[in-house]
Design an enzyme around this catalytic site. Structure first.
Site, PDB file in Angstrom:
ATOM      1  N   ASN A  90       0.758  -0.757  -0.511  1.00 28.35           N
ATOM      2  CA  ASN A  90       0.034  -0.179   0.223  1.00 28.35           C
ATOM      3  C   ASN A  90       0.939   1.319   0.033  1.00 28.35           C
ATOM      4  OD1 ASN A  90      -2.394   1.789   1.072  1.00 28.35           O
ATOM      5  ND2 ASN A  90      -0.667   1.914   2.592  1.00 28.35           N
ATOM      6  N   TYR A 155       1.683   9.480 -11.451  1.00 31.93           N
ATOM      7  CA  TYR A 155       1.538   8.801 -10.620  1.00 31.93           C
ATOM      8  C   TYR A 155       0.184   7.561 -11.292  1.00 31.93           C
ATOM      9  CZ  TYR A 155      -1.989   8.417  -6.637  1.00 31.93           C
ATOM     10  OH  TYR A 155      -2.726   7.681  -5.487  1.00 31.93           O
ATOM     11  N   LYS A 159       0.262   3.578 -11.399  1.00 37.68           N
ATOM     12  CA  LYS A 159      -1.248   2.989 -10.784  1.00 37.68           C
ATOM     13  C   LYS A 159      -1.682   1.804 -11.378  1.00 37.68           C
ATOM     14  CE  LYS A 159      -0.569   4.520  -6.259  1.00 37.68           C
ATOM     15  NZ  LYS A 159      -0.239   3.595  -5.079  1.00 37.68           N
ATOM     16  N   THR A 190      -6.005  11.959   4.079  1.00 35.70           N
ATOM     17  CA  THR A 190      -5.512  11.105   4.583  1.00 35.70           C
ATOM     18  C   THR A 190      -4.218  12.554   4.152  1.00 35.70           C
ATOM     19  OG1 THR A 190      -3.912  10.322   2.221  1.00 35.70           O
ATOM     20  CG2 THR A 190      -5.503   8.909   3.524  1.00 35.70           C
TER      21      THR A 190
END
Ligand SMILES: NC(=O)c1ccc[n+]([C@@H]2O[C@H](COP(=O)([O-])OP(=O)(O)OC[C@H]3O[C@@H](n4cnc5c(N)ncnc54)[C@H](OP(=O)(O)O)[C@@H]3O)[C@@H](O)[C@H]2O)c1
Length: 254
Positions: A90, A155, A159, A190
């Site tokens: 993760n 990114y 991913k 987060t």
């Protein structure tokens, strides 16, 4: 009976956000954990929280890009707890943002290495250590899968690459009953979220909330519960998937 009764799990990126929430949820469901991140002090705090609730966890700090760390996580699971059943890969970063034309090669490489190459290294060491049966989970995102978001080229590529890796691993490991899945969260509250950046404005938060059909971001525990599903036998016929837990960001047009 808990969902992960006596299962042994590795959780990376457990010092913060989704990984921290998942470590706590997995421990509550009976798993014994090896948790990782670069910040030893933050990991020790998570271990203390888990132990305070009667759970078992050991912290191993390091950089997921380091193959020796990946090997150490598996060795620790086996030496401390006897085997490895689950790995929630993760840890990740958004990395350098900006139009593709403006991205630095260094920034591109850092994002790819942290989000994609490190996951390859994790799988390389985790899968041989699993016996007959296990669950590998990789945190991906809807970005680059169902939505092209400007400024997130590295990114998105890192991913989306994970989803390809997951499909191959799922096919390679199926006969050993090791299931392999990608988990694709929507915007989650987060420290990594742009809504928590020092320069974030209420307009940024309203924009990100509004992208989702549910008109809000996820709490980390909601994504942790989706990871729990993939980790547990509740998902015993689920492998090779890119599972959205995105609050409908992928289908929302309003
Ligand atoms: N938040 C969102 O909206 C969202 C949406 C979709 C997907 N995701 C993905 O969810 C995952 C977790 O993100 P989060 O939102 O929970 O972010 P976060 O709170 O910033 O947590 C990121 C975690 O990854 C660890 N990490 C980062 N780089 C690392 C490295 N090189 N080596 C070891 N550990 C490293 C961090 O640990 P240290 O700081 O201690 O190193 C931290 O524990 C990431 O893969 C992210 O891409 C997040």
């Amino acid at each position: 009976m808990t969902l992960l009764n006596d299962k042994i799990a590795i959780v990376t990126g457990a010092s913060s956000g989704i990984g921290r929430a998942a470590a706590k949820v997995f421990a509550r469901e009976g798993a014994k954990l090896v948790i990782s991140g670069r910040r030893q002090d933050a990991l020790e705090a998570v271990v203390a929280e888990i132990e305070a609730e009667g759970g078992k966890a050991v912290a191993v700090a390091g950089d997921v890009r380091d193959e020796a760390l990946q090997a150490r996580l598996v060795e620790t699971a086996v030496s401390r707890f006897g085997r490895l059943d689950i790995a929630f890969n993760n840890a990740g970063v958004v990395g350098e943002m900006g139009s593709v034309a403006g991205l630095s090669l260094e920034g591109w490489r850092e994002t790819i290495e942290t989000n994609l190459t490190a996951s390859f290294l994790g799988a390389k060491h985790q899968s041989p250590a699993m016996g007959k049966g296990g669950s590998l989970i990789f945190t991906s995102t809807f970005v680059g899968h169902t939505a092209g978001m400007p400024g997130m080229g590295a990114y998105a590529a890192s991913k989306a690459g994970l989803i390809g890796l997951v499909q191959v691993l799922a096919a390679e490991l199926a006969l050993r009953n090791i299931r392999v899945n990608a988990l694709l969260p929507g915007g989650t509250d987060t420290p990594a979220s742009i809504t928590n950046a020092p320069d974030a404005t209420p307009e940024v938060l309203a924009f990100v909330n509004g992208l989702h059909a549910l008109k809000r971001m996820a709490q980390p525990e909601e994504i942790a519960n989706a990871a729990l599903f993939l980790a547990s036998d509740l998902s015993s016929f689920v492998t090779g998937t890119a599972m959205l837990a995105d609050g409908g960001v992928s289908i929302s047009r309003t």
